[in-house]
Design an enzyme around this catalytic site. Structure first.
Site, PDB file in Angstrom:
ATOM      1  N   CYS A  39       0.848  -1.194   0.000  1.00  0.00           N
ATOM      2  CA  CYS A  39       0.000   0.000   0.000  1.00  0.00           C
ATOM      3  C   CYS A  39       0.890   1.252   0.000  1.00  0.00           C
ATOM      4  O   CYS A  39       2.011   1.233   0.500  1.00  0.00           O
ATOM      5  CB  CYS A  39      -0.892   0.005   1.237  1.00  0.00           C
ATOM      6  SG  CYS A  39      -2.062   1.382   1.278  1.00  0.00           S
ATOM      7  N   ASP A  41       0.476   3.663   1.776  1.00  0.00           N
ATOM      8  CA  ASP A  41       0.443   4.144   3.158  1.00  0.00           C
ATOM      9  C   ASP A  41       1.865   4.413   3.682  1.00  0.00           C
ATOM     10  O   ASP A  41       2.754   3.555   3.606  1.00  0.00           O
ATOM     11  CB  ASP A  41      -0.239   3.087   4.032  1.00  0.00           C
ATOM     12  CG  ASP A  41      -0.582   3.615   5.410  1.00  0.00           C
ATOM     13  OD1 ASP A  41      -1.772   3.696   5.739  1.00  0.00           O
ATOM     14  OD2 ASP A  41       0.362   3.936   6.179  1.00  0.00           O
ATOM     15  N   ARG A  43       3.078   4.452   6.482  1.00  0.00           N
ATOM     16  CA  ARG A  43       3.524   3.695   7.653  1.00  0.00           C
ATOM     17  C   ARG A  43       4.032   2.292   7.313  1.00  0.00           C
ATOM     18  O   ARG A  43       4.534   1.590   8.188  1.00  0.00           O
ATOM     19  CB  ARG A  43       2.363   3.587   8.657  1.00  0.00           C
ATOM     20  CG  ARG A  43       1.863   4.929   9.140  1.00  0.00           C
ATOM     21  CD  ARG A  43       0.510   4.804   9.814  1.00  0.00           C
ATOM     22  NE  ARG A  43      -0.518   4.397   8.869  1.00  0.00           N
ATOM     23  CZ  ARG A  43      -1.802   4.197   9.190  1.00  0.00           C
ATOM     24  NH1 ARG A  43      -2.198   4.352  10.442  1.00  0.00           N
ATOM     25  NH2 ARG A  43      -2.675   3.840   8.265  1.00  0.00           N
ATOM     26  N   HIS A 104      -2.278  -4.227   5.120  1.00  0.00           N
ATOM     27  CA  HIS A 104      -1.874  -3.786   6.455  1.00  0.00           C
ATOM     28  C   HIS A 104      -3.068  -3.327   7.279  1.00  0.00           C
ATOM     29  O   HIS A 104      -4.119  -2.989   6.729  1.00  0.00           O
ATOM     30  CB  HIS A 104      -0.858  -2.644   6.345  1.00  0.00           C
ATOM     31  CG  HIS A 104      -1.448  -1.383   5.773  1.00  0.00           C
ATOM     32  ND1 HIS A 104      -1.878  -0.333   6.561  1.00  0.00           N
ATOM     33  CD2 HIS A 104      -1.704  -1.008   4.505  1.00  0.00           C
ATOM     34  CE1 HIS A 104      -2.348   0.625   5.780  1.00  0.00           C
ATOM     35  NE2 HIS A 104      -2.259   0.250   4.536  1.00  0.00           N
ATOM     36  N   CYS A 107      -5.835   0.232   7.151  1.00  0.00           N
ATOM     37  CA  CYS A 107      -5.681   0.719   5.769  1.00  0.00           C
ATOM     38  C   CYS A 107      -6.842   1.664   5.421  1.00  0.00           C
ATOM     39  O   CYS A 107      -8.007   1.306   5.564  1.00  0.00           O
ATOM     40  CB  CYS A 107      -5.655  -0.460   4.798  1.00  0.00           C
ATOM     41  SG  CYS A 107      -5.418   0.027   3.076  1.00  0.00           S
TER      42      CYS A 107
HETATM   43 ZN    ZN Z   1      -3.378   1.004   2.999  1.00  0.00          ZN
END
Ligand code: ZN
Length: 209
Positions: A39, A41, A43, A104, A107
């Site tokens: 992703c 993302d 993190r 994850h 999300c």
């Molecule tokens: Zn995500």
């Protein structure tokens, strides 16, 4: 931007010299063994959580770690060419031996799907998230998705994206030749743990949700 400039300076002064030999080798060599699809993302950092060096992971990151099915496999497919080209390059040209699709916890894309969020003002996201249709989104309108439902969706989505991945001719070819293996992971942000997703089990769990 200041943070980035400072980071660059730190990299060039302290980090690069310690790995100068590696970077000299990488100047003419690109032989990653793994295609990591995660992703976008901020993190979830593939090289950090797998402790891989530069040159070891070929990475594709998309919102929701979605892998659109190959354009030829989907009528009216749109917007998936960049991902398809990257997959084709990693598998057919670089010859990666394994492919990881990593979802994850927490999300944003999956949360939007699980909550049946109104995405009328975010048309690109709404279009993109259609590629997660097989993940088993409840399609409900609950304001807050229960964690259990979200977890099942995150796992079901990894299984669905592994299935999409297999529609790409380069992947199908490599699978048939036993040249590549597919892996589904879900990374848990607060603990750093990774759950392995069995594609078949993940899909049936999502269907049962
Ligand atoms: Zn995500």
């Amino acid at each position: 931007m200041h943070d980035l400039t400072e980071g660059l300076a730190h990299f060039q002064q302290d980090v690069f010299p310690a790995k100068a030999e590696l970077f000299a080798h990488l100047a003419t060599t690109h032989q990653p063994q793994t295609l990591f699809i995660g992703c976008s993302d901020a993190r979830v950092v593939p090289e950090l959580i797998t402790q891989q060096e530069p040159g070891e992971l070929f990475v594709i990151r998309t919102a929701g770690n979605l892998v659109p099915a190959h354009p030829d496999a989907v009528e009216g497919a749109d917007g998936s060419d960049g991902v398809a080209a990257s997959i084709e390059y990693a598998v057919a040209v670089l010859g990666v031996r394994s492919i990881v699709v990593c979802g994850h916890s927490a999300c944003g894309a999956m949360t939007a799907l699980a909550a049946g969020q109104d995405l009328a003002e975010l048309p690109a996201i709404a279009r993109w998230l259609r590629h997660a249709a097989a993940a088993g989104a409840p399609g409900g309108a609950s304001a807050e998705a229960p964690q259990r439902e979200l977890g099942a969706l995150i796992r079901g989505n990894v299984a669905a994206q592994l299935a999409n991945l297999a529609t790409h001719p380069a992947v199908a070819c490599a699978l048939a030749a036993g040249a590549v293996t597919l892996h589904g992971w879900v990374y848990d942000i607060p603990t750093g743990k990774v759950e392995r997703i069995d594609p078949a089990a993940g899909r049936s769990a999502a269907l049962a949700a």
